[in-house]
Design a protein around this motif. Structure first.
Motif, short mmCIF file in Angstrom:
data_model
loop_
_atom_site.label_atom_id
_atom_site.label_comp_id
_atom_site.label_asym_id
_atom_site.label_seq_id
_atom_site.Cartn_x
_atom_site.Cartn_y
_atom_site.Cartn_z
N LEU A 198 12.62 -27.49 -48.38
CA LEU A 198 14.25 -26.95 -48.98
C LEU A 198 15.03 -28.42 -48.87
O LEU A 198 14.61 -29.11 -48.62
N ILE A 247 14.36 -23.66 -52.38
CA ILE A 247 13.09 -23.79 -52.32
C ILE A 247 12.23 -23.16 -52.89
O ILE A 247 12.13 -22.70 -53.19
N ALA A 305 6.49 -26.11 -48.79
CA ALA A 305 7.62 -25.91 -48.94
C ALA A 305 8.48 -26.85 -49.11
O ALA A 305 7.95 -27.98 -47.94
N SER A 336 11.23 -17.78 -46.23
CA SER A 336 11.95 -18.63 -47.32
C SER A 336 12.93 -17.96 -47.35
O SER A 336 14.17 -18.55 -47.42
#
Length: 133
Positions: A29, A92, A27, A74
């Motif tokens: 962010l 995200i 991921a 998330s």
């Protein structure tokens, strides 16, 4: 070196996936306001790896987590950050493991996913599927 740490963690995640057949999800962010690594870690799970790219971008590995569950995690992170920082400029991008991709290509793809999310503002958590549209 930040890029080397990132590459080592991705390769380690690949190894764990190959050796033990355990899922993980990558991921990226984005948080418009500066956020320290210590602040962010208060909203993530203890098993998640976080690397601070700069004061606005953080690479996260959701260890032992499918993309579906990483999506939920998330959403939880965004919800908590939104409440505690009164900010809606949080996005995200998620990418499931693809052993055929280099760590650099994963990061590039995550950046594209986050850019898409920022531009379209429909969902603040997006997966690589948005790039196929």
């Amino acid at each position: 070196n930040l890029e080397k740490r990132y590459e080592v963690l991705v390769k380690k995640t690949y190894y764990i996936h190959k050796r033990y057949n355990l899922e993980s999800t990558f991921a990226l962010l984005y948080h418009k306001e500066p956020l320290s690594l210590v602040q962010l870690s208060a909203y993530t799970r203890i098993s998640d790896y976080i690397i601070e790219g700069d004061e606005n971008n953080y690479f996260i590995i959701f260890q032992f987590t499918s993309e579906e569950n990483a999506y939920k995690a998330s959403q939880n992170i965004i919800g908590k950050l939104e409440i505690n920082f009164c900010s809606q400029a949080l996005y995200i991008g998620l990418h499931k493991i693809n052993l055929n991709m280099t760590p650099q290509n994963i990061l590039r793809k995550l950046r594209l996913i986050v850019e898409y999310a920022i531009k379209n503002r429909f969902n603040r958590v997006e997966t690589e599927e948005v790039l196929d549209l």
